[in-house]
Enzyme design. Structure first.
Site, PDB file in Angstrom:
ATOM      1  N   CYS A  35     -69.254 -10.341  31.638  1.00  0.00           N
ATOM      2  CA  CYS A  35     -68.714  -9.805  30.388  1.00  0.00           C
ATOM      3  C   CYS A  35     -68.581 -10.986  29.431  1.00  0.00           C
ATOM      4  O   CYS A  35     -68.340 -12.115  29.866  1.00  0.00           O
ATOM      5  CB  CYS A  35     -67.333  -9.205  30.687  1.00  0.00           C
ATOM      6  N   ASP A  79     -65.253 -12.799  32.510  1.00  0.00           N
ATOM      7  CA  ASP A  79     -65.326 -12.715  31.062  1.00  0.00           C
ATOM      8  C   ASP A  79     -65.668 -14.085  30.469  1.00  0.00           C
ATOM      9  O   ASP A  79     -65.556 -15.131  31.134  1.00  0.00           O
ATOM     10  CB  ASP A  79     -63.959 -12.235  30.544  1.00  0.00           C
ATOM     11  N   MET A  80     -66.043 -14.117  29.209  1.00  0.00           N
ATOM     12  CA  MET A  80     -66.355 -15.371  28.497  1.00  0.00           C
ATOM     13  C   MET A  80     -66.280 -15.026  27.008  1.00  0.00           C
ATOM     14  O   MET A  80     -67.105 -14.282  26.517  1.00  0.00           O
ATOM     15  CB  MET A  80     -67.747 -15.853  28.889  1.00  0.00           C
ATOM     16  N   ASN A  81     -65.269 -15.567  26.316  1.00  0.00           N
ATOM     17  CA  ASN A  81     -64.955 -15.013  25.002  1.00  0.00           C
ATOM     18  C   ASN A  81     -65.141 -15.922  23.807  1.00  0.00           C
ATOM     19  O   ASN A  81     -64.541 -15.689  22.758  1.00  0.00           O
ATOM     20  CB  ASN A  81     -63.521 -14.467  25.012  1.00  0.00           C
ATOM     21  N   ASP A 120     -56.936  -6.333  34.213  1.00  0.00           N
ATOM     22  CA  ASP A 120     -57.631  -7.165  33.229  1.00  0.00           C
ATOM     23  C   ASP A 120     -56.791  -8.380  32.851  1.00  0.00           C
ATOM     24  O   ASP A 120     -55.907  -8.830  33.589  1.00  0.00           O
ATOM     25  CB  ASP A 120     -58.017  -6.296  32.009  1.00  0.00           C
ATOM     26  N   ASP A 121     -57.020  -8.926  31.699  1.00  0.00           N
ATOM     27  CA  ASP A 121     -56.414 -10.164  31.209  1.00  0.00           C
ATOM     28  C   ASP A 121     -54.878 -10.086  31.215  1.00  0.00           C
ATOM     29  O   ASP A 121     -54.305  -9.021  30.993  1.00  0.00           O
ATOM     30  CB  ASP A 121     -56.908 -10.351  29.759  1.00  0.00           C
ATOM     31  N   ARG A 128     -60.857 -17.489  19.280  1.00  0.00           N
ATOM     32  CA  ARG A 128     -59.809 -16.748  20.003  1.00  0.00           C
ATOM     33  C   ARG A 128     -58.777 -17.732  20.574  1.00  0.00           C
ATOM     34  O   ARG A 128     -58.329 -17.591  21.702  1.00  0.00           O
ATOM     35  CB  ARG A 128     -60.415 -15.900  21.117  1.00  0.00           C
ATOM     36  N   LYS A 172     -64.192  -9.131  37.280  1.00  0.00           N
ATOM     37  CA  LYS A 172     -64.789  -9.086  35.944  1.00  0.00           C
ATOM     38  C   LYS A 172     -64.729 -10.500  35.386  1.00  0.00           C
ATOM     39  O   LYS A 172     -63.640 -11.019  35.118  1.00  0.00           O
ATOM     40  CB  LYS A 172     -63.993  -8.113  35.070  1.00  0.00           C
ATOM     41  N   ASP A 226     -67.578  -4.109  23.920  1.00  0.00           N
ATOM     42  CA  ASP A 226     -66.170  -3.745  23.729  1.00  0.00           C
ATOM     43  C   ASP A 226     -66.058  -2.445  22.960  1.00  0.00           C
ATOM     44  O   ASP A 226     -64.990  -1.840  22.914  1.00  0.00           O
ATOM     45  CB  ASP A 226     -65.434  -4.849  22.958  1.00  0.00           C
TER      46      ASP A 226
HETATM   47  C1  DGJ Z   1     -63.006  -9.259  26.210  1.00  0.00           C
HETATM   48  C2  DGJ Z   1     -63.536  -8.160  27.083  1.00  0.00           C
HETATM   49  O1  DGJ Z   1     -64.726  -7.667  26.549  1.00  0.00           O
HETATM   50  C3  DGJ Z   1     -62.487  -7.062  27.194  1.00  0.00           C
HETATM   51  O2  DGJ Z   1     -62.982  -6.003  27.957  1.00  0.00           O
HETATM   52  C4  DGJ Z   1     -61.233  -7.634  27.806  1.00  0.00           C
HETATM   53  O3  DGJ Z   1     -61.490  -8.006  29.125  1.00  0.00           O
HETATM   54  C5  DGJ Z   1     -60.740  -8.811  26.986  1.00  0.00           C
HETATM   55  N1  DGJ Z   1     -61.763  -9.778  26.772  1.00  0.00           N
HETATM   56  C6  DGJ Z   1     -59.564  -9.463  27.654  1.00  0.00           C
HETATM   57  O4  DGJ Z   1     -59.164 -10.595  27.012  1.00  0.00           O
END
Ligand code: DGJ
Length: 656
Positions: free
Chosen positions: A546, A498-500, A386-387, A463, A496, A568
């Site tokens: 994600c 992701d986009m946060n 992961d990250d 974030r 995976k 999450d």
């Molecule tokens: C948000 C994701 O939902 C998590 O599973 C994880 O990948 C984190 N980001 C990592 O920064």
């Protein structure tokens, strides 16, 4: 299967096939039908389209005008010459526009050079064909063979603007499904600016419905919410720019109050789109219900020059006469077979272990290999890093955007680590977050103008990161070059994506003033473009989308990435609610679901290992913890769980 351009009533005493589109010339009526559903459209006296009927399949007849209810009232405006009485306020319309006496929300508004917003799209011609055309670059439901479906295109024209409107409908043989979208092609010399272009509008004569929506927030995505329809507007929306969001899913259903899981009428409306959306019901004071679905007009304005076309995303309408359960089954099958693509379509998913909750940013190659080795021992098939593997990404303050491996953590790079993981007998997967950048990164230092934001104004952060301007091709090109290099050099079986964070201060430094209303839609097209390039170059890779957990669980994503991280929140009890709501529309095979450690990292609750697995079985199944930290007894249980899932995953995920 069959459709005929001209059918006389005498010839048509009973159905000639299971699915088709009939056009009754004399009454100017189209009837789309299959075994379960009928959808009937009439060309009205003013040339506009009437939405005569949508619901359970009914016998065809030459004349359906008895379904038109003429409701002249004081204060209604008549839209045809005397002595006609047709008014738009009390008519069920196919694609209502602004300005001709209908005071409900229109599906379409446009600003013309004169300043007028009044339009009048009238029928010109139609086309009917087997199969279904793609609406590239937008994702859409597709047919596997032309025999599966047939399509009706209705061509309308506004004479003053010189603009065509094409409404497209596809009906499937095997499913009570109709897909719809609209396209606007401008032919006039003077440009026009589209302000609202819904994908669909449909109307019902009554308001005896409950509106069902999937709503929530981070860690409680897609809870099922129901409310009785009342006069006026009831709507859900997403206007965050980067995805449908954790708040509301681009879906709504209308169910009869007596409908249950297994019986009663339910109408589902799902939008194949990842950007801003509006899903709206409006009950008139005559108790009629209008449903609309499409791109949200907030922040949207699209200037069309002569010769240019704009097409909307697709809406997928499901009719169920057997309750919510049947609606969900139809969405599941359709999205598995006619929306997901690529090598992983209808394939059972590998059982994975993801290191996020095991290590967060704090790992070394040795630690990763230690976790992976234990996973292999338990029967896991795929290890996901992961990250935290790139740039200076040792926390979430820095490094995003620099897709170059951190050699201090991983001395042999991703190339080396992926080979070592494969040597253990596992496939290797990698986390990325391609649409974002930290200001503390080489990418931002080199290209500060590549983020979404208004020069001179404060740029909100989320974030500690900012949204890269994917409406600009050069930004997408750059990211593609960086990440495809890492993939090419390594042995990667899964990504995976992701986009946060959501978009703020929506503005592109790369677009002219009169193009700013295009930026949020173009951003999403940029995301689709990058997905297209990566999935085409690396067809063997399984992609999982994600967004801070489940903030981007929409049908359009499934077109590119056949599974999505559901939330999450990995607490088993919370997951029951989240996965139940998600299953209203999305198939189990698309739902990322993992067993995590206790006490749970989001809820701080402890649930038995068996309960956590029982919940995770109803999805893609995997682990989100360090198996080295389990007792011998727990590890034995994990091995049994993995064996169970290997035995039953085909049944759970892709059969049925
Ligand atoms: C948000 C994701 O939902 C998590 O599973 C994880 O990948 C984190 N980001 C990592 O920064």
């Amino acid at each position: 299967m069959g459709w005929r351009k001209k059918v006389s009533a005498g010839l048509f005493k009973r159905r000639i096939s299971n699915m088709g589109i009939l056009f009754h010339q004399e009454t100017k009526t189209f009837h789309l039908y299959n075994k379960e559903v009928s959808y009937i459209i009439r060309i009205m006296e003013n040339g506009q389209l009437e939405n005569l009927y949508y619901g359970k399949a009914i016998r065809d007849r030459e004349d359906f005008t008895h379904l038109h209810e003429e409701m002249s009232r004081p204060l209604t405006s008549v839209c045809i010459p005397e002595p006609g009485v047709l008014n738009m306020q009390c008519t069920k319309q196919e694609y209502p526009v602004y300005g001709t006496g209908d005071y409900r929300s229109p599906a379409f508004t446009v600003k013309q050079e004169s300043g007028s917003k009044v339009v009048n799209f009238t029928y010109v011609s139609h086309e009917m064909y087997h199969g279904k055309k793609a609406i590239t670059p937008l994702p859409a439901v597709y047919t596997n063979s032309d025999e599966e479906a047939c399509t009706l295109e209705l061509h309308l024209h506004d004479q003053m603007m010189h603009t065509d409107l094409v409404l497209t409908y596809t009906i499937f043989e095997e499913y009570p499904v109709i897909t719809r979208h609209a396209a606007v092609c401008h032919k006039g010399e003077e440009p026009i600016t589209l302000e609202k272009v819904m994908s669909m509008s449909v109307e019902f004569q009554d308001m005896d419905f409950e509106m069902v929506q999937l709503s929530g927030a981070w860690a409680r995505e897609r809870y099922v919410k129901e409310r009785k329809l009342e006069m006026g507007i009831q709507a859900i929306q997403g206007i965050n720019g980067t995805g449908c969001g954790a708040e509301h899913n681009p879906f709504l259903a209308l169910k009869r109050p007596e409908a249950t899981e297994q019986q009663g009428e339910v109408y589902g409306f799902s939008l194949v789109y990842s950007g801003n959306f509006l899903a709206q019901t409006e009950v008139s004071t005559f108790d009629m219900t209008r449903v609309m679905l499409g791109i949200h007009p907030e922040g949207f304005s699209w200037k069309l020059e002569k010769g240019e076309t704009f097409q909307t995303p697709e809406a997928v309408l499901v009719y169920s006469d057997k309750g919510l359960n049947k609606m969900s089954q139809v969405y599941h099958r359709l999205y598995r077979r006619n929306l997901m693509r690529g090598n992983w379509k209808e394939q059972p998913r590998p059982i994975l272990l993801n290191n996020w909750e095991a290590t967060y940013f704090d790992f070394t190659e040795e630690k990763i290999l230690d976790i992976a080795a234990k996973a292999k021992e338990a029967g896991v098939e795929l290890f996901v890093l992961d990250d935290g593997w790139f740039g200076t990404r040792n926390d979430d303050y820095r490094g995003l955007g620099d897709w170059v491996v951190n050699l201090e953590k991983l001395p042999d790079g991703i190339a080396g680590l992926s080979r070592k993981v494969e040597a253990l007998g596992l496939k290797f997967g990698l986390w990325v977050e391609l649409e974002m950048v930290n200001k503390d990164s080489d990418l931002y230092r080199a290209h500060p103008d590549w983020i979404i934001g208004v020069p001179g104004r404060f740029e909100s952060h989320g974030r500690h990161q900012h949204v890269l301007d994917f409406s600009r091709k050069e930004v997408v090109d750059y990211i593609y070059e960086m990440i495809s290099k890492v993939i090419r050099e390594s042995r990667i079986s899964y990504i995976k994506w992701d986009m946060n964070r959501y978009m703020t201060e929506p503005y592109s430094r790369g677009a002219a003033a009169d193009e700013q209303g295009k930026v949020m839609h173009r951003y999403i097209l940029g995301v689709y473009d990058l997905y297209t390039r990566l999935t085409q170059e690396f067809p063997e890779i399984l992609f999982e989308s994600c967004a801070s957990g489940g903030a981007r669980f929409d049908p359009a994503m499934l077109f590119f990435a056949p599974q999505t991280w559901t939330s999450d929140d990995t607490d088993a009890s919370e997951r029951a609610k989240i996965q139940y709501g998600t299953s209203y529309v999305y198939p189990l095979v698309s739902m990322g679901s993992h067993v995590s450690a206790v006490p749970n990292h989001q809820m701080f609750r402890s649930t038995p290992l068996s309960t956590r697995a029982n919940m995770a079985y109803f999805g893609t199944f995997g682990y989100e913890l360090d198996l080295n930290l389990l007792s011998e007894e727990e590890l034995k249980q994990v091995k049994e769980q993995v064996a169970f899932m290997k035995k039953y995953r085909k049944l759970i995920q892709v059969d049925g």
